[in-house]
Design an enzyme around this catalytic site. Structure first.
Site, short mmCIF file in Angstrom:
data_model
loop_
_atom_site.label_atom_id
_atom_site.label_comp_id
_atom_site.label_asym_id
_atom_site.label_seq_id
_atom_site.Cartn_x
_atom_site.Cartn_y
_atom_site.Cartn_z
N SER A 123 0.83 -1.20 0.00
CA SER A 123 0.00 0.00 0.00
C SER A 123 0.86 1.24 0.00
O SER A 123 1.96 1.25 0.58
CB SER A 123 -0.87 -0.02 1.27
OG SER A 123 -1.49 1.22 1.45
N TYR A 147 -1.25 -0.82 10.86
CA TYR A 147 -1.60 -1.44 9.57
C TYR A 147 -0.46 -1.24 8.58
O TYR A 147 0.01 -2.18 7.93
CB TYR A 147 -2.91 -0.83 9.03
CG TYR A 147 -3.13 -1.09 7.56
CD1 TYR A 147 -3.37 -2.39 7.09
CD2 TYR A 147 -3.08 -0.05 6.62
CE1 TYR A 147 -3.56 -2.63 5.73
CE2 TYR A 147 -3.27 -0.28 5.27
CZ TYR A 147 -3.49 -1.58 4.83
OH TYR A 147 -3.67 -1.82 3.49
N LYS A 151 2.39 -3.93 6.58
CA LYS A 151 2.74 -3.99 5.15
C LYS A 151 4.24 -3.86 4.97
O LYS A 151 4.86 -4.57 4.18
CB LYS A 151 2.03 -2.86 4.38
CG LYS A 151 0.52 -3.02 4.30
CD LYS A 151 0.15 -4.20 3.43
CE LYS A 151 -1.34 -4.43 3.39
NZ LYS A 151 -1.73 -5.73 2.82
P1 NAD Z 1 -10.98 -6.73 1.64
O1 NAD Z 1 -11.13 -6.70 3.11
O2 NAD Z 1 -12.18 -6.51 0.80
O3 NAD Z 1 -10.29 -8.10 1.19
C1 NAD Z 1 -9.40 -8.82 2.00
C2 NAD Z 1 -9.91 -10.24 2.08
O4 NAD Z 1 -9.03 -11.02 2.88
C3 NAD Z 1 -11.30 -10.33 2.71
O5 NAD Z 1 -12.13 -11.08 1.85
C4 NAD Z 1 -11.07 -11.05 4.02
O6 NAD Z 1 -12.17 -11.84 4.40
C5 NAD Z 1 -9.83 -11.86 3.72
N1 NAD Z 1 -8.98 -12.19 4.88
C6 NAD Z 1 -8.52 -11.34 5.83
N2 NAD Z 1 -7.74 -12.02 6.70
C7 NAD Z 1 -7.70 -13.30 6.27
C8 NAD Z 1 -7.07 -14.49 6.76
N3 NAD Z 1 -6.31 -14.47 7.86
N4 NAD Z 1 -7.22 -15.63 6.07
C9 NAD Z 1 -8.00 -15.66 4.94
N5 NAD Z 1 -8.63 -14.59 4.46
C10 NAD Z 1 -8.48 -13.41 5.11
O7 NAD Z 1 -9.84 -5.67 1.26
P2 NAD Z 1 -9.36 -5.16 -0.16
O8 NAD Z 1 -9.68 -3.72 -0.24
O9 NAD Z 1 -9.81 -6.08 -1.22
O10 NAD Z 1 -7.78 -5.28 0.05
C11 NAD Z 1 -7.05 -6.40 -0.39
C12 NAD Z 1 -5.60 -6.22 0.02
O11 NAD Z 1 -5.10 -4.99 -0.54
C13 NAD Z 1 -5.38 -6.12 1.54
O12 NAD Z 1 -4.20 -6.79 1.87
C14 NAD Z 1 -5.24 -4.62 1.76
O13 NAD Z 1 -4.45 -4.36 2.88
C15 NAD Z 1 -4.53 -4.20 0.47
N6 NAD Z 1 -4.76 -2.79 0.14
C16 NAD Z 1 -6.05 -2.31 0.06
C17 NAD Z 1 -6.26 -0.97 -0.21
C18 NAD Z 1 -7.66 -0.43 -0.29
O14 NAD Z 1 -7.84 0.79 -0.19
N7 NAD Z 1 -8.69 -1.22 -0.49
C19 NAD Z 1 -5.18 -0.11 -0.42
C20 NAD Z 1 -3.89 -0.63 -0.35
C21 NAD Z 1 -3.69 -1.98 -0.05
C1 UD1 Z 2 -6.92 5.56 3.81
C2 UD1 Z 2 -6.04 4.96 4.86
C3 UD1 Z 2 -4.80 4.36 4.18
C4 UD1 Z 2 -5.22 3.35 3.10
C5 UD1 Z 2 -6.15 4.04 2.12
C6 UD1 Z 2 -6.65 3.03 1.12
C7 UD1 Z 2 -6.47 6.30 6.84
C8 UD1 Z 2 -5.93 7.34 7.78
N1 UD1 Z 2 -5.68 5.97 5.82
O1 UD1 Z 2 -6.21 6.58 3.19
O2 UD1 Z 2 -3.98 3.72 5.11
O3 UD1 Z 2 -4.10 2.86 2.42
O4 UD1 Z 2 -7.28 4.59 2.83
O5 UD1 Z 2 -7.51 3.57 0.19
O6 UD1 Z 2 -7.54 5.76 7.04
N2 UD1 Z 2 -12.14 12.13 3.55
C9 UD1 Z 2 -13.13 13.01 3.94
N3 UD1 Z 2 -14.26 12.52 4.51
C10 UD1 Z 2 -14.47 11.18 4.70
C11 UD1 Z 2 -13.46 10.28 4.29
C12 UD1 Z 2 -12.31 10.78 3.73
O7 UD1 Z 2 -12.97 14.23 3.80
O8 UD1 Z 2 -15.53 10.80 5.23
C13 UD1 Z 2 -10.93 12.64 2.91
C14 UD1 Z 2 -9.64 12.31 3.63
O9 UD1 Z 2 -9.30 13.31 4.56
C15 UD1 Z 2 -8.65 12.23 2.45
C16 UD1 Z 2 -9.50 11.71 1.29
O10 UD1 Z 2 -10.84 12.01 1.65
O11 UD1 Z 2 -8.17 13.51 2.13
C17 UD1 Z 2 -9.36 10.22 1.06
O12 UD1 Z 2 -9.62 9.52 2.28
P1 UD1 Z 2 -9.69 7.92 2.34
O13 UD1 Z 2 -10.59 7.42 1.28
O14 UD1 Z 2 -10.01 7.54 3.74
O15 UD1 Z 2 -8.22 7.45 1.93
P2 UD1 Z 2 -6.79 7.86 2.56
O16 UD1 Z 2 -6.93 8.85 3.63
O17 UD1 Z 2 -5.90 8.19 1.44
#
Ligand code: NAD
Ligand code: UD1
Length: 336
Positions: A123, A147, A151
């Site tokens: 991430s 978190y 990573k």
């Molecule tokens: P998500 O929660 O929708 O998907 C993660 C999945 O992993 C879920 O289905 C959950 O049930 C499963 N899971 C969690 N722990 C587990 C375990 N111990 N064993 C088996 N399954 C398990 O999240 P996502 O948004 O799809 O994210 C996927 C990956 O990408 C995660 O590792 C997350 O940290 C990373 N990531 C997500 C974002 C984001 O904004 N969505 C940003 C950067 C990185």
């Molecule tokens: C968040 C996580 C980050 C993760 C990322 C994934 C936090 C502090 N950080 O980041 O670790 O990797 O999501 O997508 O949670 N905002 C509002 N109102 C809201 C929600 C968000 O104004 O109700 C603003 C935030 O201040 C920010 C932007 O929208 O400027 C995006 O926010 P968000 O979607 O939560 O993502 P990140 O903060 O980038």
């Protein structure tokens, strides 16, 4: 056969769809702690192809042994993990145990079965508060919460594994802000409870399920005062994983790649794009900054283009349109 951990989740389900459309066979392990197996049923329906699904936990060596014994796994895409920043601050044990211990367990079993091709979901959060943008892969890492620390630890473990054994092929993909949904409106992001992230929150306000958006601060050093992020369509992101798998066939060792669009949008710009997509007025109120939030973050995407021959295609309007379709067709997410 590709093993997708966390494949029932938001990014995982979209990636399963792209994998199947690209001709890969897919096995998923997911403990459904933050997802529903309905997402996988819908992917099967959309592609007309079966997914082999194991409901189980990556911390459980027995089920992983079973999967690797029953299938010839060529590569693993590792999404399984917990991802809520706030929850990780309150319960760091859970995050280290689930994300780090779970990953170590997975890597050990991959090694045992000589499956040494891995794509890992990292991430942009690993960079922490950046001094300049765009954010390049060689910037120092300074995550600001448990978190993000998990990573970073997993990245370090993989760097050490691939240095010790050159037959490993590892892609560390650092996602910026994944949003959007598949254009069918059948799969999308389905957060439990009140969403923390901007787009799921806006879409619930537009749907009338939440009263107004709280804009977390309009006094940042940005043109309109609100925070700027690099929002990337989840389908573009999913396709980046296919490119990483293809690259691994010809390249051993470890690569670290940002997956973003390279463009930054402010909260107000996103709000306006969503209003246009949904044809709704979205009420908002400006509140205090959220603790831990940074001002501006967007990716330098030149390395992704160079090493993976990948770049994002969809713009912010398309991202909002696809979210709105998913929201309308599934007002209660996968419960519908
Ligand atoms: P998500 O929660 O929708 O998907 C993660 C999945 O992993 C879920 O289905 C959950 O049930 C499963 N899971 C969690 N722990 C587990 C375990 N111990 N064993 C088996 N399954 C398990 O999240 P996502 O948004 O799809 O994210 C996927 C990956 O990408 C995660 O590792 C997350 O940290 C990373 N990531 C997500 C974002 C984001 O904004 N969505 C940003 C950067 C990185
Ligand atoms: C968040 C996580 C980050 C993760 C990322 C994934 C936090 C502090 N950080 O980041 O670790 O990797 O999501 O997508 O949670 N905002 C509002 N109102 C809201 C929600 C968000 O104004 O109700 C603003 C935030 O201040 C920010 C932007 O929208 O400027 C995006 O926010 P968000 O979607 O939560 O993502 P990140 O903060 O980038």
């Amino acid at each position: 056969m590709i093993l997708v951990t966390g494949g029932a989740g938001y990014i995982g389900s979209h990636t399963c769809l792209e994998l199947l459309n690209s001709g890969y066979e897919v096995t998923v392990i997911d403990n459904l702690s933050n997802s529903s197996s309905e997402s996988l049923k819908r992917v099967e329906h959309l592609t007309g192809t079966e997914i082999i699904f194991y409901e189980g936990d990556i911390r459980d060596p027995q089920i992983l042994n079973r999967i690797f014994s029953e299938h010839n796994i060529d590569a693993v895409i590792h999404f399984a993990g917990l991802k809520s920043v706030g929850e990780s601050v309150d319960n760091p044990h859970l995050y280290y145990e689930n994300n780090v211990t779970g990953s170590i367990n997975l890597f050990k079993i991959m090694d045992k079965f000589s499956c040494k091709n891995l794509v890992f979901s990292s991430s942009a959060t690993v960079y922490g508060e950046v001094k300049t943008v765009p954010v390049h892969e060689n910037f120092p890492l300074a995550p600001t919460n448990p978190y993000g620390n998990t990573k970073r630890h997993i990245e370090d473990i993989l760097k050490d594994i691939s240095s010790a054994d050159h037959s490993w092929s590892v892609s560390l993909l650092r996602y910026f802000n994944p949003i959007g949904a598949h254009e069918s409106g059948r799969i999308g992001e389905d957060p439990r409870g009140i969403p923390n992230n901007l787009l799921p929150y806006i879409s619930k306000v537009a749907a009338g399920k939440l009263s107004k958006l709280k804009v977390f601060g309009d006094d940042y050093d940005t043109p309109d005062g609100t925070g700027i992020r690099d929002y990337i369509h989840v389908v573009d992101l999913a396709r980046g994983h296919i490119k990483a798998l293809e690259k691994m066939k010809v390249l051993k060792g470890l690569i670290t790649v940002n997956l973003g669009t390279g463009n930054g949008y402010s909260v107000f710009e996103v709000l306006r794009a969503f209003e246009i997509a949904s044809k709704k007025t979205i009420p908002f109120v400006v509140t205090q900054r959220r603790t831990g939030d940074i001002s501006v973050c967007y990716a330098d995407v030149s390395y992704a283009k160079e090493i993976l021959n990948w770049q994002a295609e969809f713009d912010i309007n398309r991202m909002c349109t696809d979210i709105w379709r998913w929201q309308n067709q599934n007002p209660n997410g996968y419960e519908d």
